[in-house]
Design an enzyme around this catalytic site. Structure first.
Site, mmCIF file in Angstrom:
data_model
loop_
_atom_site.group_PDB
_atom_site.id
_atom_site.type_symbol
_atom_site.label_atom_id
_atom_site.label_comp_id
_atom_site.label_asym_id
_atom_site.label_seq_id
_atom_site.Cartn_x
_atom_site.Cartn_y
_atom_site.Cartn_z
ATOM 1 N N PHE A 90 -1.822 -5.203 10.243
ATOM 2 C CA PHE A 90 -1.423 -3.843 10.598
ATOM 3 C C PHE A 90 0.013 -3.844 11.083
ATOM 4 O O PHE A 90 0.423 -4.706 11.855
ATOM 5 C CB PHE A 90 -2.331 -3.277 11.694
ATOM 6 C CG PHE A 90 -1.996 -1.861 12.071
ATOM 7 C CD1 PHE A 90 -2.317 -0.814 11.217
ATOM 8 C CD2 PHE A 90 -1.347 -1.576 13.258
ATOM 9 C CE1 PHE A 90 -1.993 0.500 11.549
ATOM 10 C CE2 PHE A 90 -1.027 -0.268 13.601
ATOM 11 C CZ PHE A 90 -1.351 0.765 12.747
ATOM 12 N N VAL A 91 0.757 -2.854 10.605
ATOM 13 C CA VAL A 91 2.124 -2.591 11.052
ATOM 14 C C VAL A 91 2.175 -1.109 11.402
ATOM 15 O O VAL A 91 1.702 -0.266 10.634
ATOM 16 C CB VAL A 91 3.154 -2.941 9.953
ATOM 17 C CG1 VAL A 91 4.560 -2.534 10.376
ATOM 18 C CG2 VAL A 91 3.096 -4.422 9.613
ATOM 19 N N TYR A 135 -0.530 -5.311 -1.731
ATOM 20 C CA TYR A 135 -1.162 -6.619 -1.897
ATOM 21 C C TYR A 135 -1.012 -7.124 -3.330
ATOM 22 O O TYR A 135 -0.777 -8.310 -3.558
ATOM 23 C CB TYR A 135 -2.636 -6.562 -1.506
ATOM 24 C CG TYR A 135 -2.884 -6.243 -0.053
ATOM 25 C CD1 TYR A 135 -2.038 -6.696 0.955
ATOM 26 C CD2 TYR A 135 -3.976 -5.471 0.322
ATOM 27 C CE1 TYR A 135 -2.267 -6.405 2.284
ATOM 28 C CE2 TYR A 135 -4.227 -5.176 1.661
ATOM 29 C CZ TYR A 135 -3.357 -5.654 2.633
ATOM 30 O OH TYR A 135 -3.597 -5.359 3.945
#
Length: 162
Positions: A90-91, A135
């Site tokens: 998570f960012v 991804y």
């Protein structure tokens, strides 16, 4: 390109409040805030207790925590090697698009190689198109034929009574 002031480092016990804030922000993003039921002491014990079950990396920009990767080791019977399972990446939204998520994944990939792992894997929600595309750009193969199985709460307790 990564942010010039980006620092990635392993989390420490002092970082538990930072991790809790990131976990809650992730849960909000995934519309799963109601599932965050653990307490900070649970997380601290799981990461830093006598028998750690997971590890975390934190990403910092200009001294501010902006992202995390929480992971643990698993094992592939087919490869007959350990692997790393990325539980959460998570960012914070304001910091996306700056190479921070990529830097966390690359750091984790290097860690997997250094530890002799045969693979790095994780799951992604099927509606999270930006993450899926990210991804795939990173070289990940999306495995649509695999479904997650989960037993929790009362169902898990029932396993002990079977």
């Amino acid at each position: 390109m990564p942010t010039p002031s980006l620092e990635i480092r392993p989390a420490t016990p002092a970082d538990v409040p930072v991790l809790i804030a990131l976990i809650k922000a992730l849960a909000d993003y995934e519309k799963l805030a109601h599932e965050v039921t653990g307490k900070p002491e649970d997380l601290e014990q799981a990461l830093f207790g006598d028998r750690p079950y997971a590890e975390a990396l934190l990403a910092w920009v200009d001294g501010q925590p902006v992202g995390m990767a929480l992971f643990f080791h698993n094992f592939s019977t087919f490869l007959m090697q350990p692997g790393i399972y990325l539980e959460d990446l998570f960012v914070y939204p304001d910091y996306r698009g700056q190479g921070i998520g990529k830097a966390l994944l690359v750091h984790l990939g290097k860690l997997a190689l250094a530890r002799g792992c045969g693979r790095l894997e994780w799951s992604v929600l099927d509606w999270n198109t930006p993450a899926i595309e990210f991804y795939q750009r990173m070289g990940a193969e999306i495995k649509p034929e695999w479904q997650t199985c989960r037993v929790t709460g009362e169902a898990l307790a029932a396993f002990g009574e079977m």
